[in-house]
Enzyme design. Structure first.
Site, PDB file in Angstrom:
ATOM      1  N   GLY A  15      36.341  26.786  48.558  1.00  0.00           N
ATOM      2  CA  GLY A  15      37.356  25.773  48.271  1.00  0.00           C
ATOM      3  C   GLY A  15      36.832  24.391  47.954  1.00  0.00           C
ATOM      4  N   ARG A  68      48.810  45.743  42.615  1.00  0.00           N
ATOM      5  CA  ARG A  68      48.570  44.368  42.144  1.00  0.00           C
ATOM      6  C   ARG A  68      49.907  43.661  41.901  1.00  0.00           C
ATOM      7  NH1 ARG A  68      43.899  42.654  40.246  1.00  0.00           N
ATOM      8  NH2 ARG A  68      43.055  44.672  39.687  1.00  0.00           N
ATOM      9  N   ILE A  95      42.244  39.389  40.103  1.00  0.00           N
ATOM     10  CA  ILE A  95      42.760  39.343  38.736  1.00  0.00           C
ATOM     11  C   ILE A  95      44.278  39.424  38.818  1.00  0.00           C
ATOM     12  CG2 ILE A  95      42.875  40.594  36.548  1.00  0.00           C
ATOM     13  CD1 ILE A  95      39.927  41.391  37.088  1.00  0.00           C
ATOM     14  N   HIS A 112      35.966  27.743  35.374  1.00  0.00           N
ATOM     15  CA  HIS A 112      34.936  28.787  35.292  1.00  0.00           C
ATOM     16  C   HIS A 112      33.579  28.103  35.138  1.00  0.00           C
ATOM     17  CE1 HIS A 112      33.321  32.768  34.375  1.00  0.00           C
ATOM     18  NE2 HIS A 112      32.573  32.163  33.464  1.00  0.00           N
ATOM     19  N   ASP A 148      38.943  35.167  31.592  1.00  0.00           N
ATOM     20  CA  ASP A 148      38.076  34.060  31.156  1.00  0.00           C
ATOM     21  C   ASP A 148      38.132  33.806  29.644  1.00  0.00           C
ATOM     22  OD1 ASP A 148      37.234  33.833  33.814  1.00  0.00           O
ATOM     23  OD2 ASP A 148      35.528  35.163  33.518  1.00  0.00           O
ATOM     24  N   GLU A 175      28.793  20.203  40.686  1.00  0.00           N
ATOM     25  CA  GLU A 175      29.050  18.752  40.688  1.00  0.00           C
ATOM     26  C   GLU A 175      29.953  18.353  39.535  1.00  0.00           C
ATOM     27  OE1 GLU A 175      25.970  15.686  40.725  1.00  0.00           O
ATOM     28  OE2 GLU A 175      24.878  17.039  42.080  1.00  0.00           O
TER      29      GLU A 175
HETATM   30  C1  GRF Z   1      33.430  27.795  41.241  1.00  0.00           C
HETATM   31  O1  GRF Z   1      32.136  27.837  40.733  1.00  0.00           O
HETATM   32  C2  GRF Z   1      34.458  28.073  40.161  1.00  0.00           C
HETATM   33  O2  GRF Z   1      34.045  27.645  38.907  1.00  0.00           O
HETATM   34  C3  GRF Z   1      34.549  29.575  40.176  1.00  0.00           C
HETATM   35  O3  GRF Z   1      34.411  29.943  41.518  1.00  0.00           O
HETATM   36  C4  GRF Z   1      33.691  28.930  42.238  1.00  0.00           C
HETATM   37  C5  GRF Z   1      34.570  28.516  43.357  1.00  0.00           C
HETATM   38  O4  GRF Z   1      33.944  27.607  44.215  1.00  0.00           O
HETATM   39  N1  GRF Z   1      35.778  30.018  39.575  1.00  0.00           N
HETATM   40  P1  GRF Z   1      34.817  26.795  45.275  1.00  0.00           P
HETATM   41  O5  GRF Z   1      35.538  27.851  46.118  1.00  0.00           O
HETATM   42  O6  GRF Z   1      35.772  25.945  44.521  1.00  0.00           O
HETATM   43  O7  GRF Z   1      33.839  26.016  46.071  1.00  0.00           O
END
Ligand code: GRF
Length: 205
Positions: A15, A68, A95, A112, A148, A175
């Protein structure tokens, strides 16, 4: 009454992107507010960030659902009850069904950790390094049924450095994720970006 865009966030784990959104949304002038955080994982660390910020949380464990579709129906119901107008996927590892995505079309976004359309799916940083790519980054996009592959809202690029491991690259990309996701959310909430006939449109309403 608040005129801020109401956002529901879906998470499965750490998160840190959720935390970046929460931090951004804590500013008085931020045009969106997070009204509900749903996790499909009971002990997802991200739930703690939401609780600390006083945001409503729900755990909807996919393992408790036969299909699902029935899992997604529960998510849909909770989001609608909370008044969510936009869904931010933030490390949500399920998904979503085509039906769900179509119902919310133009109102679900994802982040992503690659420069899409390159390197879709999982183990992204491993893929980038194995391919010998010189740069990587992250993408915020609208969600469509194909994984994606949705229309791109914003991207940020970082270099891939000699000697990078998936972990060092992931940290550099992350970051930028923490800056890009709140920025993209702001654009949407301000009406500067929207999806029209499957295309991202930039500019005022
Ligand atoms: C991130 O790298 C995001 O791009 C991908 O999953 C990861 C989640 O990280 N979809 P976090 O749970 O937000 O720290």
């Amino acid at each position: 009454m608040s005129s801020k865009l109401k956002v529901g966030a879906l998470i499965s784990g750490r998160g840190s992107n959720l935390q970046a959104l929460i931090r951004a949304a804590s500013a008085d002038d931020f045009p969106a507010e997070i009204v509900l955080v749903i996790s499909n994982v009971v002990d997802a660390q991200g739930l703690k960030h939401a609780e600390r910020a006083g945001i409503a949380t729900a755990v909807i464990d996919h393992k408790g659902y036969q299909s699902r579709e029935s899992f997604d129906a529960q998510i849909d119901e909770r989001l609608r009850q909370a008044g969510a107008e936009l869904i931010c996927l933030a490390g949500f590892m399920r998904i979503l069904s085509d039906d769900f995505v179509r119902k919310w079309e133009g109102h679900v976004i994802n982040i992503h950790p690659s420069l899409l359309p390159a390197f879709k799916g999982t183990h992204v940083h491993e893929q980038v390094i194995a391919a010998g790519a010189k740069s990587s980054g992250c993408t915020v996009h609208y969600v469509i049924p194909e994984l994606d592959s949705g229309p791109i809202i914003a991207q940020a690029e970082v270099p891939v450095l000699a000697g990078d491991t998936p972990e060092t690259l992931a940290a550099r990309v992350l970051e930028t994720e923490h800056k890009l996701y709140p920025m993209a959310l702001r654009w949407i909430a301000e009406g500067r970006v929207r999806l029209e006939k499957g295309q991202v449109v930039f500019g005022g309403r």
